[in-house]
Design a protein around this motif. Sequence first.
Motif, PDB file in Angstrom:
ATOM      1  N   HIS A   1     -56.874 104.957  85.775  1.00  0.00           N
ATOM      2  CA  HIS A   1     -57.380 103.839  84.963  1.00  0.00           C
ATOM      3  C   HIS A   1     -58.793 103.588  85.461  1.00  0.00           C
ATOM      4  O   HIS A   1     -59.152 104.022  86.565  1.00  0.00           O
ATOM      5  CB  HIS A   1     -56.488 102.613  85.033  1.00  0.00           C
ATOM      6  N   ASN A   2     -59.616 102.932  84.650  1.00  0.00           N
ATOM      7  CA  ASN A   2     -60.993 102.749  85.118  1.00  0.00           C
ATOM      8  C   ASN A   2     -61.422 101.299  85.299  1.00  0.00           C
ATOM      9  O   ASN A   2     -62.535 101.047  85.744  1.00  0.00           O
ATOM     10  CB  ASN A   2     -61.978 103.570  84.277  1.00  0.00           C
ATOM     11  N   GLU A   3     -60.544 100.366  84.953  1.00  0.00           N
ATOM     12  CA  GLU A   3     -60.817  98.969  85.253  1.00  0.00           C
ATOM     13  C   GLU A   3     -59.534  98.341  85.792  1.00  0.00           C
ATOM     14  O   GLU A   3     -58.489  98.437  85.144  1.00  0.00           O
ATOM     15  CB  GLU A   3     -61.266  98.218  83.993  1.00  0.00           C
ATOM     16  N   ALA A   4     -59.628  97.688  86.948  1.00  0.00           N
ATOM     17  CA  ALA A   4     -58.438  97.072  87.547  1.00  0.00           C
ATOM     18  C   ALA A   4     -57.901  96.013  86.599  1.00  0.00           C
ATOM     19  O   ALA A   4     -58.663  95.272  85.978  1.00  0.00           O
ATOM     20  CB  ALA A   4     -58.802  96.458  88.892  1.00  0.00           C
ATOM     21  N   ARG A   5     -56.576  95.958  86.432  1.00  0.00           N
ATOM     22  CA  ARG A   5     -55.979  94.968  85.543  1.00  0.00           C
ATOM     23  C   ARG A   5     -54.528  94.706  85.953  1.00  0.00           C
ATOM     24  O   ARG A   5     -53.969  95.422  86.784  1.00  0.00           O
ATOM     25  CB  ARG A   5     -56.016  95.458  84.089  1.00  0.00           C
ATOM     26  N   GLY A   6     -53.979  93.632  85.373  1.00  0.00           N
ATOM     27  CA  GLY A   6     -52.556  93.377  85.566  1.00  0.00           C
ATOM     28  C   GLY A   6     -52.211  92.585  86.812  1.00  0.00           C
ATOM     29  O   GLY A   6     -51.045  92.547  87.198  1.00  0.00           O
ATOM     30  N   PHE A   7     -53.191  91.957  87.472  1.00  0.00           N
ATOM     31  CA  PHE A   7     -52.884  91.074  88.603  1.00  0.00           C
ATOM     32  C   PHE A   7     -54.010  90.043  88.728  1.00  0.00           C
ATOM     33  O   PHE A   7     -55.082  90.209  88.131  1.00  0.00           O
ATOM     34  CB  PHE A   7     -52.701  91.868  89.898  1.00  0.00           C
ATOM     35  N   GLU A   8     -53.740  89.004  89.504  1.00  0.00           N
ATOM     36  CA  GLU A   8     -54.677  87.896  89.633  1.00  0.00           C
ATOM     37  C   GLU A   8     -56.011  88.361  90.213  1.00  0.00           C
ATOM     38  O   GLU A   8     -56.041  89.094  91.201  1.00  0.00           O
ATOM     39  CB  GLU A   8     -54.036  86.864  90.564  1.00  0.00           C
ATOM     40  N   ASN A   9     -57.100  87.946  89.581  1.00  0.00           N
ATOM     41  CA  ASN A   9     -58.464  88.277  90.004  1.00  0.00           C
ATOM     42  C   ASN A   9     -58.784  89.775  89.972  1.00  0.00           C
ATOM     43  O   ASN A   9     -59.665  90.241  90.700  1.00  0.00           O
ATOM     44  CB  ASN A   9     -58.762  87.731  91.417  1.00  0.00           C
ATOM     45  N   ALA A  10     -58.079  90.514  89.144  1.00  0.00           N
ATOM     46  CA  ALA A  10     -58.344  91.952  89.034  1.00  0.00           C
ATOM     47  C   ALA A  10     -59.798  92.181  88.593  1.00  0.00           C
ATOM     48  O   ALA A  10     -60.444  93.137  89.016  1.00  0.00           O
ATOM     49  CB  ALA A  10     -57.385  92.584  88.035  1.00  0.00           C
ATOM     50  N   GLY A  11     -60.309  91.269  87.751  1.00  0.00           N
ATOM     51  CA  GLY A  11     -61.656  91.426  87.215  1.00  0.00           C
ATOM     52  C   GLY A  11     -62.774  91.271  88.234  1.00  0.00           C
ATOM     53  O   GLY A  11     -63.922  91.615  87.963  1.00  0.00           O
ATOM     54  N   THR A  12     -62.441  90.761  89.427  1.00  0.00           N
ATOM     55  CA  THR A  12     -63.493  90.527  90.422  1.00  0.00           C
ATOM     56  C   THR A  12     -63.758  91.758  91.277  1.00  0.00           C
ATOM     57  O   THR A  12     -64.650  91.766  92.106  1.00  0.00           O
ATOM     58  CB  THR A  12     -63.075  89.382  91.375  1.00  0.00           C
ATOM     59  N   LEU A  13     -62.961  92.816  91.081  1.00  0.00           N
ATOM     60  CA  LEU A  13     -63.056  93.975  91.979  1.00  0.00           C
ATOM     61  C   LEU A  13     -64.088  95.006  91.512  1.00  0.00           C
ATOM     62  O   LEU A  13     -64.195  95.292  90.325  1.00  0.00           O
ATOM     63  CB  LEU A  13     -61.686  94.648  92.081  1.00  0.00           C
TER      64      LEU A  13
END
Length: 394
Positions: free
Chosen positions: A139-151
């Motif tokens: 996968h190329n963008e972290a997703r599916g957990f809290e604050n995944a977008g900050t990584l």
Amino acid sequence: MSQWAAQGVAGAFDEVVTYAQDSPVVVALGVVGLLVLLVVAWWVIRWLRRPPGERLRRVLAEEDEVAILMHPNPDPDAMSCAMATARLAADGGTESTLHYPGQIRHQENRAFTTVLDLDFDKIESAAELPDAPLVLVDHNEARGFENAGTLDPIAVVDHHPGNGAGELFTDVRVDHGSCASIFAEYFEDLGWTPVDPEADGDDSDVDKRELPSDLATALLYGIQSDTKQLTKGCSPAEFTAAEFLYGGVDEELLDRIANPQVDAEVLDVKARAISQRSIKGAFAISDVGEISNVDAIPQAADELTRLEGVTAVVVFGEKEGTLHLSGRSRDDRVHMGRTLETVVEQIPMSEAGGHARMGGGQISTEHMDPPGEENDVDREELINRLFAAMSGDI
Ligand SMILES: [Mn+2]
């Protein structure tokens, strides 16, 4: 060459020789400058032509520790790629930890982790990841957990479309049928050899660039499971990778992963999906009633699609006040994701979506039963609406 031209060349050569005799220092400097230029050019070309596996190996080797992240509910492709990254990191003396959000639930995925004796760390928020550079696989963008977008990962290896990228390394090949085939190519380019499972699968030597048999087996299974046993969405890379991995594949392990014991309920739900189907033309819909394992629904949908003459199916069943829907279509007239979306649109507290060939959704039964209010739908009405949507009537 004409005689005239030959004389011209000879004349020019004479002039150069005369010039060199007159000013040897200038000529020597010129020659040295030219050599320096050639060496620089050689280095640049070598860097540009360095295979991606070599570049990733170098990026990983720079770190003391890396955190490797799989996508939510990881499948064998994601899991084998996480193992491969850890192996590549170990080659450069780098420690790694392996993480996933969601669940490992499907019997095939559970068999994969059990048979290969894998222990992945489940996370629910970004804070649970160690404070180490992050690598994303499959996968190329972290997703599916809290604050995944900050990584911000340092490296990304994937075969899905998307805009995610790694700070130091990105290799996203959307034409590939699996991510495992990309890693197989890395090992092949790096000159690793798969270890014969008969020889000594577990004690492969990282210093000797040996690809352990369990990793070769895992990567091959990752390719198989992402491409329906090499029958769907393949590129030549999957076949090349399978050929490379072949020598290290442990058939006994592969058989145990590929043919796990199936939950009795899964078989029961599949049977119900088939016996209780409603058919309209080439479409089938089945209400399997009360279930405890929601994973049985998509598997039942897959099974129902195999029925002769059926081109699009929806299976649904209920668990704890939620109706779980799963749809499959090999019919170009039916975009399954949009079909399900259209049907649940009018029902409060529900969601659905997906691709043309595959879709899923959830409906809260509170808003279905008892009927009477304007938006309420009972199960029979739901089946009617599904048929209408599949036929393009709504
Ligand atoms: Mn994949």
